[in-house]
Design an enzyme around this catalytic site. Structure first.
Site, PDB file in Angstrom:
ATOM      1  NE  ARG A 179     -57.863   8.421 -16.011  1.00 63.90           N
ATOM      2  CZ  ARG A 179     -56.701   8.872 -15.540  1.00 63.90           C
ATOM      3  NH1 ARG A 179     -56.685   9.680 -14.480  1.00 63.90           N
ATOM      4  NH2 ARG A 179     -55.566   8.565 -16.119  1.00 63.90           N
ATOM      5  CB  SER A 229     -57.423   4.198 -21.269  1.00 62.95           C
ATOM      6  OG  SER A 229     -56.123   4.692 -21.492  1.00 62.95           O
ATOM      7  CD  GLU A 299     -59.912   5.839 -18.215  1.00 62.59           C
ATOM      8  OE1 GLU A 299     -59.556   6.842 -18.850  1.00 62.59           O
ATOM      9  OE2 GLU A 299     -59.113   5.126 -17.589  1.00 62.59           O
TER      10      GLU A 299
END
Length: 303
Positions: A179, A229, A299
Site C-alpha cells: 500500500r 479496508s 489504511e
C-alpha cells in the site's frame, strides 16, 4: 458566499479558464460521504490545465492537496483551507500498445481498466475489478485485492511533479511496497500507467472477475459509505480477524461503526462525522492492541 477569500480571488484571476468551486463540500467527493468545505477546489479537464494549476500554486507558495475519486480519504469536518485539486474526471483514456501491454490514464476507474483488459483477452488485472477508485490512486498506493497488487502488473508510470514537469518511472523506480509507492514521499501525481498483462481467454477472465465480484458482494458492506479496508494488514495476522476476535464487530461511535458484515470495514451509518470516524479507528486500534499485542494502522488516509 458574499466575498472571495484572497486565495479564491487570486486563483480565479490568474487562471480564468480553469473550473474552480469555492467552499465545495468534501463530503460530495469522498466515498465516506464525510468532510467540510474546501476553500478552493479545482477541476482540471486535462494534463495541460493540471500543469497550469501546479505552476500557479508554486508561484503562490501553495501546497495543494490531490484528490482522485476520494475512495480512501477521511476529510476533516472543519473543511480544508487552501487548494484541493480533484482529478476524478481528468485524464481519461485507454489504449492497447501491443499484444501484452495497455496504457491507462490516471482518471480511469480500476474497474473500467480491468474490463478493458478483459475485452482484449488480457489477463492479470482481474483482481482490480471492483476495487474502488481510479488507476491514479491505485498506482499511488499500490492497491490490491485477492492476492493481486498493482506492482505485479505495472511496467511504468507517467508522473507530474508539483512544478508541472513530466517524467516516466519504471516499476523499480516506483519502489512499490505494501500500500505504498515512492510518490507518497515525492508528492508527484500519476498521469497514466502502462500495464504488462498475459494473453488469455476473454470469457475465462470475465468469469474470474464475476466470481471475485460475487465474493465482494457477499462479504463486504457495499450498501454503506466506507473507504474500503479501514486498516492495513498487520504482520502476523489479518485486521478483520483481529477486530472480530476483540469483540468489535458492529462496534459503534456515534454514527460511525465497524461493519457488522465485515469487521475490516469502517462505515458511515448515516451522518457520521470525521471526528467520530477518527475516534472509532483509534479505539479499535487501541483495543486490538490491548487484546492481541498487534497494533493496527489505518489504511484510510486521514486528511
Amino acid at each position: 458566499m458574499s466575498e472571495f477569500t484572497v486565495l479564491q480571488g487570486n486563483l480565479q484571476k490568474l487562471l480564468p479558464e480553469i473550473e474552480f468551486r469555492f467552499e465545495e463540500s468534501m463530503s460530495r467527493h469522498t466515498s465516506f460521504r464525510i468532510g467540510g468545505p474546501a476553500e478552493v477546489m479545482a477541476f482540471p479537464k486535462n494534463q495541460e490545465e493540471l500543469s497550469q494549476i501546479l505552476k500557479a500554486s508554486a508561484l503562490m507558495d501553495l501546497k495543494p492537496a490531490i484528490l482522485g475519486a476520494g475512495t480512501n480519504i477521511l476529510a476533516p469536518d472543519e473543511g480544508i483551507s487552501g487548494l484541493v485539486i480533484c482529478l476524478k474526471d481528468c485524464m481519461d483514456g485507454m489504449e492497447q500498445l501491443d499484444e501484452t501491454h495497455i496504457r491507462v490514464a490516471a482518471g480511469v476507474t480500476m474497474t473500467r481498466a480491468a474490463v478493458f483488459a478483459a475485452n482484449l483477452g488480457l489477463a492479470g488485472m482481474e483482481f482490480a475489478h471492483g476495487i474502488p477508485g481510479t488507476v491514479g490512486g491505485g498506482v499511488y498506493m499500490n492497491a490490491g485485492a485477492y492476492g493481486g497488487e498493482i506492482c505485479q502488473i505495472c511496467e511504468s508510470v507517467e508522473v507530474m511533479d508539483m512544478a508541472g514537469n513530466v517524467t516516466v518511472r519504471t516499476n523499480e523506480e516506483m519502489k512499490f511496497s505494501y500500500r505504498h509507492s515512492i510518490l507518497e514521499e515525492e508528492r508527484a501525481i500519476v498521469l497514466g500507467a502502462v500495464f504488462r498483462l498475459i494473453p488469455g481467454e476473454t470469457e475465462k477472465i470475465k468469469a474470474t472477475m464475476k466470481e471475485l465480484q460475487a465474493k465482494r458482494s457477499a462479504s463486504q458492506p457495499l450498501d454503506l459509505p466506507s473507504a474500503g479496508s479501514a486498516f492495513k494488514r498487520p504482520v502476523g495476522g489479518f485486521a478483520a480477524a483481529l477486530i472480530e476476535q476483540a469483540g468489535l464487530k458492529g462496534f459503534v461511535v456515534g454514527n460511525a461503526g465497524i461493519s457488522a458484515k465485515h469487521a475490516g470495514f469502517a462505515v458511515n451509518l448515516g451522518g457520521a462525522t470525521a471526528a467520530e470516524m477518527k475516534q472509532l479507528l483509534t479505539l479499535v486500534s487501541d483495543i486490538v492492541y490491548e487484546k492481541s499485542g498487534i497494533r493496527l494502522e489505518p489504511e484510510v488516509r486521514i486528511w
